[in-house]
Motif scaffolding. Structure first.
Motif, short mmCIF file in Angstrom:
data_model
loop_
_atom_site.label_atom_id
_atom_site.label_comp_id
_atom_site.label_asym_id
_atom_site.label_seq_id
_atom_site.Cartn_x
_atom_site.Cartn_y
_atom_site.Cartn_z
N UNK A 89 0.80 -1.22 0.00
CA UNK A 89 0.00 0.00 0.00
C UNK A 89 0.84 1.28 0.00
N UNK A 90 2.09 1.18 0.43
CA UNK A 90 2.92 2.38 0.56
C UNK A 90 4.25 2.28 -0.18
N UNK A 91 5.07 1.30 0.20
CA UNK A 91 6.43 1.26 -0.34
C UNK A 91 6.44 1.01 -1.84
N UNK A 92 5.64 0.07 -2.32
CA UNK A 92 5.70 -0.26 -3.75
C UNK A 92 5.23 0.90 -4.63
N UNK A 93 4.12 1.57 -4.29
CA UNK A 93 3.75 2.73 -5.10
C UNK A 93 4.81 3.84 -5.08
N UNK A 94 5.45 4.06 -3.94
CA UNK A 94 6.48 5.10 -3.86
C UNK A 94 7.69 4.73 -4.71
N UNK A 95 8.10 3.46 -4.65
CA UNK A 95 9.23 3.01 -5.47
C UNK A 95 8.90 3.15 -6.95
N UNK A 96 7.71 2.74 -7.34
CA UNK A 96 7.34 2.84 -8.75
C UNK A 96 7.35 4.29 -9.23
N UNK A 97 7.01 5.20 -8.34
CA UNK A 97 6.96 6.62 -8.72
C UNK A 97 8.34 7.26 -8.71
N UNK A 103 4.15 6.10 7.72
CA UNK A 103 4.51 7.52 7.77
C UNK A 103 6.02 7.70 7.70
N UNK A 104 6.75 6.88 8.43
CA UNK A 104 8.21 6.98 8.41
C UNK A 104 8.77 6.64 7.03
N UNK A 105 8.24 5.59 6.42
CA UNK A 105 8.74 5.17 5.10
C UNK A 105 8.45 6.24 4.05
N UNK A 106 7.24 6.79 4.08
CA UNK A 106 6.90 7.86 3.14
C UNK A 106 7.83 9.05 3.30
N UNK A 107 8.09 9.41 4.53
CA UNK A 107 8.97 10.55 4.82
C UNK A 107 10.37 10.32 4.26
N UNK A 108 10.91 9.14 4.49
CA UNK A 108 12.27 8.84 4.05
C UNK A 108 12.37 8.86 2.52
N UNK A 109 11.41 8.26 1.84
CA UNK A 109 11.45 8.23 0.38
C UNK A 109 11.34 9.64 -0.19
N UNK A 110 10.42 10.44 0.33
CA UNK A 110 10.26 11.80 -0.19
C UNK A 110 11.50 12.65 0.07
N UNK A 111 12.13 12.47 1.22
CA UNK A 111 13.36 13.20 1.49
C UNK A 111 14.44 12.86 0.48
N UNK A 112 14.62 11.59 0.22
CA UNK A 112 15.68 11.19 -0.71
C UNK A 112 15.34 11.60 -2.15
#
Length: 315
Positions: free
Chosen positions: A173-181, A255-264
């Motif tokens: 629900x979170x990590x895979x969509x963020x990685x794909x984007x 929330x933590x994972x989303x934050x880390x991905x957006x920061x990087x």
């Protein structure tokens, strides 16, 4: 024509059965292997995980040391782990000059200061049915291919109603969509948040470690950017059974994972993330509860002066 994701997947994905013990023993030579278990209040399961690794070390010689990193347990985690055959270090006693922080990333980072392996294997301490292939599978690519520096595990994770091959609720629900984007080169990772993975010390020393549950996704992204996609491999470890967190805890993790991905992805640093969740109060009314989550990073260990002194003593 194959897509880049498929090309990497075909080249860099193997199964635990592809790495028989005899082959690994022949390839190990002088490579020193450390197995690290981060643990917080895991007295019910840590003993069986340590015993599994201890048997593997005794029977095959593939593991040279077993370390449990206690993240501030209030139960008998440390005693159980010690009796099962591990060396236990409390986070507060490792590199005391830099202080201590809560969270998994902290103890993974500090484990580098108390282990001596050329290769470090990380295994979660909450496994219900730990099997040797959780270790041997991860060692396979590292012992046989000098260009591989990080190996992630993937496995079936039984969860009623989610399907036996679910990558995990936060992953899907979170990590895979963020990685794909943001990081499509990593889209071939079956379980980017897996807690079982292994890396060469030279890599682990050279990357920062995020606090909390951002550590796994940050490590993947940082390895990609520092070493490139060919340095990453994954191994199908079969089946993994572990305890499951409730949805509120998963929300804080997400929330933590989303934050880390957006920061990087943005290259910008921001304040610690927060999430507001709701619970019934004593009168039956909803009450907002705001959690501020620590994702502060520890610097690459090879930049920490105290670490340089300690490794000099070990060598």
């Amino acid at each position: 024509m194959k897509l880049p994701v498929q090309t990497w997947f075909d080249r860099s994905t193997s199964r635990a059965r592809d790495w028989p013990i005899d082959r690994l023993r022949a390839q190990k030579a002088g490579t020193r292997v450390s197995v690290v278990l981060p643990a917080l209040d895991e007295e019910a399961t840590v003993g069986r995980v340590v015993r599994m690794v201890h048997r593997l070390a005794h029977d095959t010689g593939l593991v040279d040391e077993i370390v449990v990193m206690d993240s501030g347990s209030t139960d008998d985690t440390a005693r159980v782990a010690t009796e099962a055959g591990a060396t236990v270090h409390h986070r507060d006693e490792v590199l005391p000059e830099v202080g201590s922080r809560p969270g998994k990333g902290e103890v993974l980072w500090k484990s580098l200061a108390v282990t001596t392996g050329d290769v470090v294997v990380f295994v979660d301490a909450d496994l219900v049915d730990p099997q040797p292939q959780l270790v041997t599978g991860l060692l396979g690519p590292l012992l046989t291919d000098p260009t591989v520096e990080l190996v992630k595990g993937c496995y079936d994770r039984p969860l009623e109603g989610a399907g036996s091959t679910s990558g995990g609720r936060v992953t899907e629900l979170v990590a895979r969509p963020l990685i794909s984007r943001f990081y499509p080169d990593l889209a071939g990772m079956v379980q980017p948040l897996a807690g079982e993975y292994a890396g060469r010390r030279r890599l682990l020393e050279a990357i920062p470690f995020c606090g909390g549950y951002g550590v796994e996704i940050a490590m993947l992204i940082d390895t990609l950017e520092l070493r490139g996609l060919p340095a990453i491999a994954q191994v199908d470890l079969g089946r993994r059974q572990h305890s499951h967190q409730d949805t509120a805890a998963l929300g804080r993790m997400a929330t933590q994972i989303t934050h880390v991905v957006h920061q990087r992805a943005s290259g910008e640093r921001s304040d610690a993330p927060s999430i507001t969740q709701f619970a019934r109060d004593g009168y039956g009314h909803y009450a907002p509860v705001t959690h501020v989550l620590d994702t502060a990073e520890r610097p690459p260990m090879n930049t920490v002066a105290g670490y340089a002194r300690r490794t000099a003593k070990v060598s």
